[in-house]
Design a protein around this motif. Structure first.
Motif, short mmCIF file in Angstrom:
data_model
loop_
_atom_site.label_atom_id
_atom_site.label_comp_id
_atom_site.label_asym_id
_atom_site.label_seq_id
_atom_site.Cartn_x
_atom_site.Cartn_y
_atom_site.Cartn_z
N GLN A 1 0.74 -1.35 0.07
CA GLN A 1 -0.03 0.09 0.04
C GLN A 1 1.07 1.09 0.07
O GLN A 1 1.62 1.58 0.92
N PRO A 2 0.97 2.19 -0.91
CA PRO A 2 1.62 3.23 -1.26
C PRO A 2 1.66 4.04 0.02
O PRO A 2 2.85 4.65 0.62
N GLU A 3 0.64 4.51 0.53
CA GLU A 3 0.37 5.47 1.85
C GLU A 3 0.94 4.88 2.87
O GLU A 3 1.65 5.30 3.73
N GLU A 4 0.75 3.55 3.24
CA GLU A 4 1.43 2.85 4.17
C GLU A 4 2.88 2.87 4.17
O GLU A 4 3.59 3.08 5.07
N ILE A 5 3.48 2.49 3.03
CA ILE A 5 4.86 2.53 2.46
C ILE A 5 5.24 4.01 3.05
O ILE A 5 6.42 4.07 3.59
N ALA A 6 4.64 5.07 2.59
CA ALA A 6 5.30 6.44 2.77
C ALA A 6 5.29 6.67 4.13
O ALA A 6 6.20 7.46 4.72
N ALA A 7 4.17 6.37 4.82
CA ALA A 7 3.96 6.86 6.23
C ALA A 7 5.08 5.97 6.98
O ALA A 7 5.69 6.67 7.91
N GLU A 8 5.34 4.75 6.88
CA GLU A 8 6.38 4.03 7.52
C GLU A 8 7.73 4.57 7.30
O GLU A 8 8.53 4.72 8.18
N LEU A 9 8.05 5.04 6.09
CA LEU A 9 9.34 5.45 5.69
C LEU A 9 9.47 6.91 6.30
O LEU A 9 10.62 7.26 6.65
N TYR A 10 8.53 7.70 6.41
CA TYR A 10 8.45 9.00 6.67
C TYR A 10 9.15 9.02 8.32
O TYR A 10 9.83 9.83 8.60
N THR A 11 8.79 8.08 9.05
CA THR A 11 9.02 8.13 10.46
C THR A 11 10.70 7.67 10.52
O THR A 11 11.39 8.01 11.55
N LEU A 12 11.17 7.32 9.40
CA LEU A 12 12.77 7.08 9.34
C LEU A 12 13.55 8.35 8.65
O LEU A 12 14.60 8.24 8.42
N GLY A 13 12.79 9.47 8.18
CA GLY A 13 13.15 10.35 7.55
C GLY A 13 13.49 10.08 5.91
O GLY A 13 14.39 10.71 5.20
N VAL A 14 12.76 8.99 5.46
CA VAL A 14 13.31 8.67 4.19
C VAL A 14 11.96 9.23 3.40
O VAL A 14 10.87 8.75 3.48
N ARG A 15 12.40 9.94 2.20
CA ARG A 15 11.17 10.45 1.17
C ARG A 15 10.97 9.24 0.14
O ARG A 15 11.70 8.72 -0.28
N TYR A 16 9.57 9.24 0.33
CA TYR A 16 9.10 8.20 -0.71
C TYR A 16 7.97 8.92 -1.60
O TYR A 16 6.99 9.35 -1.05
N GLU A 17 8.01 8.86 -2.93
CA GLU A 17 6.92 9.46 -3.94
C GLU A 17 6.74 8.45 -4.97
O GLU A 17 7.35 7.93 -5.31
N GLN A 18 5.71 8.70 -5.58
CA GLN A 18 5.20 8.02 -6.75
C GLN A 18 5.00 9.07 -7.79
O GLN A 18 4.03 10.04 -7.54
N TRP A 19 5.90 9.10 -9.04
CA TRP A 19 5.74 10.23 -9.95
C TRP A 19 4.99 9.35 -11.08
O TRP A 19 5.05 8.22 -11.40
N PRO A 20 4.29 10.25 -11.90
CA PRO A 20 3.79 9.59 -13.07
C PRO A 20 5.11 9.29 -14.04
O PRO A 20 5.97 9.78 -13.95
N THR A 21 4.64 8.34 -14.92
CA THR A 21 5.82 7.96 -15.79
C THR A 21 5.39 8.18 -17.24
O THR A 21 4.41 8.43 -17.56
#
Length: 191
Positions: A21-41
């Motif tokens: 789940q992209p939202e769950e991935i982003a939220a978990e990584l955010y707690t680590l200071g890791v930026r995660y995004e999905q861009w249009p391809t």
């Protein structure tokens, strides 16, 4: 499919988390200071070179470069086009990134095509982020990590962003922790 796995560093056989789940991935990584995004391809020609790749993503590259003050942007590509030495080239590249290391700069990658897995070793936890086309991941400066592009079909194209002109410089820890965790191919296969 983008995936996030989480294990205790001393118990690689027991998953603490697995999600696509992209939202769950982003939220978990955010707690680590890791930026995660999905861009249009964008669709690119099979023979697209660095200039063509950067032109296709010019708006996104300009935006993130301005936000983060990146001074160098390039394209790393590993692709089997039938060259006779591809297996050896891929093996050598995989070995270089598979050892645990840190950087004096953020490691920022946008996956244009293909896939690869970033493993983050933070305190007593290991996170694996299986990145694919459209994923942007920023591993913060000083974070202990490694990268696996796999053995079965190691192919990817990624835009790389740097705060200085030196490019990729790794400071290797000497730890062989990557051998204890499932590799990129195993994670893709759902093992």
């Amino acid at each position: 499919m983008t995936l996030l796995y989480k294990w205790n560093a001393s118990a690689p056989d027991t998953e603490l988390l697995r999600t696509a789940q992209p939202e769950e991935i982003a939220a978990e990584l955010y707690t680590l200071g890791v930026r995660y995004e999905q861009w249009p391809t964008q669709e690119l020609a099979d023979d697209a070179d660095q200039e063509a790749v950067l032109a296709a993503y010019a708006d996104e590259v300009a935006r993130i470069s301005a936000e983060e003050n990146f001074v160098t942007v390039d394209v790393a590509r590993l692709r089997n086009t039938g060259q006779p030495d591809f297996a050896e080239t891929a093996r050598a590249a995989r070995e270089k990134f598979l050892d645990e290391h840190t950087h004096a700069d953020d490691e920022v990658r946008f996956f244009v095509e293909g896939s690869g897995t970033f493993y983050l070793h933070i305190d007593d936890t290991v996170y694996a982020v299986v990145c694919e086309r459209g994923d942007l991941l920023s591993v913060p400066e000083g974070s202990t990590h490694w990268f696996d592009m796999g053995v079965a079909d190691p192919q990817f194209c990624a835009i790389r962003f740097f705060h200085d002109g030196e490019g990729w410089v790794g400071d290797f820890t000497g730890e062989k922790i990557s051998a204890r965790f499932p590799g990129h191919d195993e994670l893709l296969a759902g093992k």
